[in-house]
Design a protein around this motif. Structure first.
Motif, PDB file in Angstrom:
ATOM      1  N   THR A 185     -17.206   7.987  -6.652  1.00 24.28           N
ATOM      2  CA  THR A 185     -16.564   8.950  -5.770  1.00 24.28           C
ATOM      3  C   THR A 185     -15.062   8.684  -5.772  1.00 24.28           C
ATOM      4  OG1 THR A 185     -16.919   7.500  -3.874  1.00 24.28           O
ATOM      5  CG2 THR A 185     -18.559   9.204  -4.285  1.00 24.28           C
ATOM      6  N   ILE A 186     -14.695   7.494  -6.211  1.00 23.79           N
ATOM      7  CA  ILE A 186     -13.288   7.170  -6.394  1.00 23.79           C
ATOM      8  C   ILE A 186     -13.071   7.009  -7.887  1.00 23.79           C
ATOM      9  CG2 ILE A 186     -11.458   5.501  -5.944  1.00 23.79           C
ATOM     10  CD1 ILE A 186     -12.767   4.842  -3.346  1.00 23.79           C
ATOM     11  N   ASP A 187     -12.190   7.826  -8.480  1.00 25.00           N
ATOM     12  CA  ASP A 187     -12.052   7.789  -9.937  1.00 25.00           C
ATOM     13  C   ASP A 187     -10.786   7.051 -10.354  1.00 25.00           C
ATOM     14  OD1 ASP A 187      -9.915   9.526  -9.683  1.00 25.00           O
ATOM     15  OD2 ASP A 187     -11.159  11.305  -9.986  1.00 25.00           O
ATOM     16  N   GLY A 188     -10.571   7.065 -11.672  1.00 24.72           N
ATOM     17  CA  GLY A 188      -9.502   6.255 -12.239  1.00 24.72           C
ATOM     18  C   GLY A 188      -8.097   6.714 -11.925  1.00 24.72           C
ATOM     19  N   GLU A 189      -7.919   7.842 -11.256  1.00 23.82           N
ATOM     20  CA  GLU A 189      -6.573   8.293 -10.923  1.00 23.82           C
ATOM     21  C   GLU A 189      -6.015   7.564  -9.700  1.00 23.82           C
ATOM     22  OE1 GLU A 189      -6.740  12.461 -10.434  1.00 23.82           O
ATOM     23  OE2 GLU A 189      -7.270  12.904 -12.502  1.00 23.82           O
ATOM     24  N   SER A 190      -6.852   6.793  -9.064  1.00 29.05           N
ATOM     25  CA  SER A 190      -6.416   6.107  -7.848  1.00 29.05           C
ATOM     26  C   SER A 190      -5.502   4.941  -8.204  1.00 29.05           C
ATOM     27  CB  SER A 190      -7.626   5.588  -7.073  1.00 29.05           C
ATOM     28  OG  SER A 190      -8.523   6.630  -6.778  1.00 29.05           O
ATOM     29  N   THR A 191      -4.199   5.050  -7.859  1.00 32.97           N
ATOM     30  CA  THR A 191      -3.283   3.947  -8.150  1.00 32.97           C
ATOM     31  C   THR A 191      -3.579   2.740  -7.275  1.00 32.97           C
ATOM     32  OG1 THR A 191      -1.651   4.777  -6.557  1.00 32.97           O
ATOM     33  CG2 THR A 191      -1.477   5.555  -8.837  1.00 32.97           C
ATOM     34  N   LEU A 192      -4.246   2.967  -6.171  1.00 35.32           N
ATOM     35  CA  LEU A 192      -4.592   1.859  -5.278  1.00 35.32           C
ATOM     36  C   LEU A 192      -5.443   0.822  -6.002  1.00 35.32           C
ATOM     37  CD1 LEU A 192      -4.743   0.678  -2.332  1.00 35.32           C
ATOM     38  CD2 LEU A 192      -6.848   1.969  -2.080  1.00 35.32           C
ATOM     39  N   LEU A 193      -6.266   1.278  -6.960  1.00 36.32           N
ATOM     40  CA  LEU A 193      -7.172   0.352  -7.632  1.00 36.32           C
ATOM     41  C   LEU A 193      -6.409  -0.659  -8.482  1.00 36.32           C
ATOM     42  CD1 LEU A 193     -10.006   2.791  -8.771  1.00 36.32           C
ATOM     43  CD2 LEU A 193      -9.823   1.470  -6.669  1.00 36.32           C
ATOM     44  N   TYR A 197       0.799  -1.225   0.000  1.00 38.09           N
ATOM     45  CA  TYR A 197       0.000   0.000   0.000  1.00 38.09           C
ATOM     46  C   TYR A 197       0.832   1.276   0.000  1.00 38.09           C
ATOM     47  CZ  TYR A 197      -3.327  -3.578   1.396  1.00 38.09           C
ATOM     48  OH  TYR A 197      -4.076  -4.716   1.432  1.00 38.09           O
ATOM     49  N   VAL A 198       2.004   1.226   0.606  1.00 37.97           N
ATOM     50  CA  VAL A 198       2.838   2.428   0.680  1.00 37.97           C
ATOM     51  C   VAL A 198       3.206   2.894  -0.730  1.00 37.97           C
ATOM     52  CG1 VAL A 198       5.050   3.376   1.432  1.00 37.97           C
ATOM     53  CG2 VAL A 198       3.759   1.851   2.947  1.00 37.97           C
ATOM     54  N   GLY A 199       3.039   4.192  -0.963  1.00 36.82           N
ATOM     55  CA  GLY A 199       3.363   4.766  -2.266  1.00 36.82           C
ATOM     56  C   GLY A 199       2.197   4.826  -3.238  1.00 36.82           C
ATOM     57  N   THR A 200       1.064   4.209  -2.876  1.00 35.23           N
ATOM     58  CA  THR A 200      -0.122   4.269  -3.746  1.00 35.23           C
ATOM     59  C   THR A 200      -1.003   5.443  -3.336  1.00 35.23           C
ATOM     60  OG1 THR A 200      -1.427   2.796  -2.338  1.00 35.23           O
ATOM     61  CG2 THR A 200      -0.098   1.770  -4.066  1.00 35.23           C
ATOM     62  N   THR A 201      -1.901   5.804  -4.231  1.00 32.21           N
ATOM     63  CA  THR A 201      -2.827   6.912  -3.954  1.00 32.21           C
ATOM     64  C   THR A 201      -4.258   6.446  -4.151  1.00 32.21           C
ATOM     65  OG1 THR A 201      -2.818   7.697  -6.240  1.00 32.21           O
ATOM     66  CG2 THR A 201      -1.150   8.619  -4.761  1.00 32.21           C
ATOM     67  N   ILE A 202      -5.162   7.151  -3.534  1.00 31.36           N
ATOM     68  CA  ILE A 202      -6.584   6.910  -3.746  1.00 31.36           C
ATOM     69  C   ILE A 202      -7.270   8.273  -3.813  1.00 31.36           C
ATOM     70  CG2 ILE A 202      -7.033   6.664  -1.261  1.00 31.36           C
ATOM     71  CD1 ILE A 202      -9.259   4.652  -2.017  1.00 31.36           C
ATOM     72  N   THR A 203      -8.062   8.479  -4.847  1.00 27.52           N
ATOM     73  CA  THR A 203      -8.728   9.764  -5.055  1.00 27.52           C
ATOM     74  C   THR A 203     -10.208   9.608  -4.722  1.00 27.52           C
ATOM     75  OG1 THR A 203      -7.176  10.319  -6.805  1.00 27.52           O
ATOM     76  CG2 THR A 203      -9.207  11.613  -6.705  1.00 27.52           C
TER      77      THR A 203
END
Length: 641
Positions: free
Chosen positions: A199-207, A124-130
């Motif tokens: 509410t969470i879009d495609g920019e979320s690297t977490l996905l 999870y470290v280094g990932t993002t969630i929008t």
């Protein structure tokens, strides 16, 4: 004993014979035609009345014949209006049926509304969630400020690591997004985070991270797809039918052309739905969402702008920059005579002039650029203009920046440009440049036009255009004029035919139908594969807007958007009134024609039977005259002696 005739007696006998023959000719004419005389002088004192009545009859007859032509046109217009009503109400029924479906579920859900943190490893470290446009970053550097979510105190590899990561996300969202936090669900048992769609879009690297499982995507069912294609096909064919109805002609002229009778008023160049959707893809080029953009007639060339630059500003977005001019056209310069004082009101989002009619040339939907207007210099979209032309109200999207008064207008410049939403044809450019773009905004000084375009048809790097062989022209379906036609139907009455194909009722119909027929009514893009945000309510919003537009186009209920002939009910009421007036006038003219003809006949006509009898008597008299004349002429002095 027969006397030898003298010259005088001979002349008298000839005159009497000729006089008798004139009676024979007259009575013969009367017996044959029923008229008293072949010339007006033969009517004596009645001649003047006859001439006057015949002149009046000629005028009435001309009106009657002319009204037959007008009646043909009015009937043709009424037939078209009836056909338009039938087609658009059928479309409304289909929209109502379609809107009864679950339109939120019709948009493919690529995130599923749920994320499962399935791994207890350090993934999870280094990932993002929008979330709701805010991007949060998982870190392990001890920084938990802002949108950082610090995991440094957690131990990867433990049985509860994923659960602790989930709780760290929960704590952060509760603090930074308290308004939406109640809409989120955190389930520690399954390590899931549930949320409203997108509410969470495609920019979320977490996905895309290993050990993160998203919900199962869904696509349209066969029934949904069939209904969608049926709706869009019907919307397109209804647009074609609407164009055909408005392009009707009679007596050699187009009836909905606003006085421009030699050219079809509606230009609808698309023959198939696929061709229409290739032009209006519904994402980069959207069918115009306001009347001014839909009807914009505007052209810009190098003479106005000088050298231009095509600038790439992002995914399918660009700027067209004028280096030697602008994209503006002057409307007025504010001064004591033209506007008087200019009063800007930030609360009401208005600008007021003290001169009546100052803004009468500006209309709702215009993109208005204000220069030298102090803090309020910039571009605005006009929402409405007051009836007295003194007050402009702007759209909420373009607010007045400051409440202030410019004494005597302050020499502020009012200019217009392409209305926002206008589709612009790019003529004379390189083949690698988009053939058409859509205006999304304009800079405060009018030198930069912001546009969207078809993917792949724009230079990656700034390109300067030095050529003067290009032009940018606004795309509009209406090719007619703006002249109202007045038809004289009697000496004291006339009909005004002021209905044309760009009237508010028809424009709203085209806009409603175009918004449904355009491509990507359902946005099927995958936000996990593209850098896009998909609106799951897009289909629902477009269908509701189309229904509202059609309802307004059919009957506005007394509300006014400032457009002429804003609903079909008003137009049909006008045409029904014209039909009633025309029929009444024609009935009156027919009665007047009958009365005049009867009066003329009473003055000019004779009883043909009586004339025949008189002619026979005159013939007998003529025969006797000829007999006497012959006898007299055959008697000479020699015979007498």
């Amino acid at each position: 004993m027969t006397r030898v005739p003298t010259y005088n007696t001979y002349v008298n006998m000839v005159n009497r014979t000729l006089n008798t023959k004139s009676y024979v000719d007259l009575y013969g004419f009367q017996a044959q035609t029923g008229l008293k005389s072949p010339v007006y002088s033969g009517y004596g004192m009645s001649a003047s009345a006859i001439v006057g009545n015949e002149a009046a009859l000629g005028v009435v007859t001309n009106f009657i014949e002319n009204n037959k032509i007008i009646e043909t046109e009015v009937n043709a217009i009424n037939t078209s209006l009836s056909a338009i009503y039938d087609n658009i109400t059928d479309m409304k029924s289909l929209l109502n049926e379609f809107s009864g479906m679950d339109l939120e579920s019709i948009t493919p859900d690529y995130t599923g509304g749920k994320i499962t943190l399935s791994s207890n490893d350090d993934v999870y470290v280094g990932t993002t969630i929008t979330v709701n446009g805010e991007t949060y970053t998982f870190t392990d550097n001890g920084d938990n400020t802002g949108n950082n979510i610090d995991l440094s105190t957690l131990t990867p590899g433990t049985d509860d690591y994923a659960t602790n990561v989930l709780n760290a996300l929960k704590d952060k969202l509760q603090n930074t997004d308290p308004g939406n936090f109640p809409n989120f669900t955190f389930d520690e048992e399954d390590n899931t985070f549930s949320f409203p769609l997108y509410t969470i879009d495609g920019e979320s690297t977490l996905l895309n991270a290993q050990g993160v499982i998203t919900g199962e995507p869904h696509t349209m069912s066969d029934e949904q797809y069939q209904k969608l294609k049926e709706l869009q096909s019907f919307a397109f064919t209804t647009m074609q039918a609407l164009a055909d109805c408005l392009n009707i002609s009679a007596n050699g002229k187009y009836l909905f052309g606003g006085g421009k009778s030699e050219q079809a008023p509606v230009n609808f160049p698309f023959t198939t739905l696929e061709e229409f959707q290739a032009y209006y893809d519904g994402i980069n080029i959207v069918y115009p969402t306001n009347g001014n953009a839909d009807l914009s007639v505007y052209e810009v060339s190098s003479e106005q702008t000088g050298e231009i630059e095509l600038i790439n500003t992002g995914t399918n977005t660009g700027t067209i920059k004028a280096n030697g001019g602008s994209f503006l056209k002057d409307v007025l310069t504010a001064n004591a005579q033209t506007t008087g004082d200019l009063i800007f009101d930030a609360t009401a989002n208005t600008v007021k002039a003290t001169q009546v009619g100052a803004f009468s040339s500006i209309k709702a939907g215009d993109t208005l650029v204000l220069g030298d207007a102090g803090a309020n210099s910039g571009s605005y979209v006009v929402k409405s203009v007051s009836a007295d032309g003194k007050t402009i109200t702007f759209e909420e999207s373009t607010p007045v920046q400051a409440s202030e008064t410019l004494a005597g207008g302050g020499n502020a410049n009012f200019s217009t440009s392409f209305p926002i939403g206008t589709v612009v044809n790019m003529n004379g450019f390189d083949k690698n440049i988009a053939s058409h773009v859509q205006v999304t905004g304009i800079s405060p000084d009018g030198t930069e036009l912001y546009v969207t375009y078809e993917p792949g048809y724009w230079p990656d790097n700034t390109q300067t255009i030095n050529s003067n062989n290009w032009s940018m022209t606004a795309q509009t379906y209406y090719q007619g004029g703006d002249i109202d036609t007045e038809k004289r139907i009697s000496e004291n009455q006339s009909l005004v035919l002021d209905v044309n194909a760009k009237n508010g009722a028809f424009e709203k119909m085209f806009r409603a139908l175009g918004s449904i027929a355009q491509g990507n009514l359902v946005d099927t893009r995958n936000p996990l594969e593209e850098d896009v945000t998909v609106n799951p309510l897009k289909t629902q919003d477009l269908v509701e807007e189309a229904l509202n537009l059609i309802s307004d186009a059919l009957f506005s209920g007394g509300t006014s958007d400032g457009s002429k002939n804003a609903d079909l009910y008003t137009i049909q009421a006008k045409m029904d009134s014209n039909t009633v007036v025309l029929n009444t006038v024609n009935e009156n003219l027919t009665q007047v024609e009958f009365n005049l003809q009867t009066n003329i006949d009473s003055l000019k006509n004779v009883d043909q039977t009586e004339a025949s009898v008189k002619m026979l008597l005159a013939v007998n008299q003529l025969n006797a005259s000829y007999s006497v004349l012959q006898t007299a002429m055959s008697t000479s002095l020699l015979n007498y002696l």
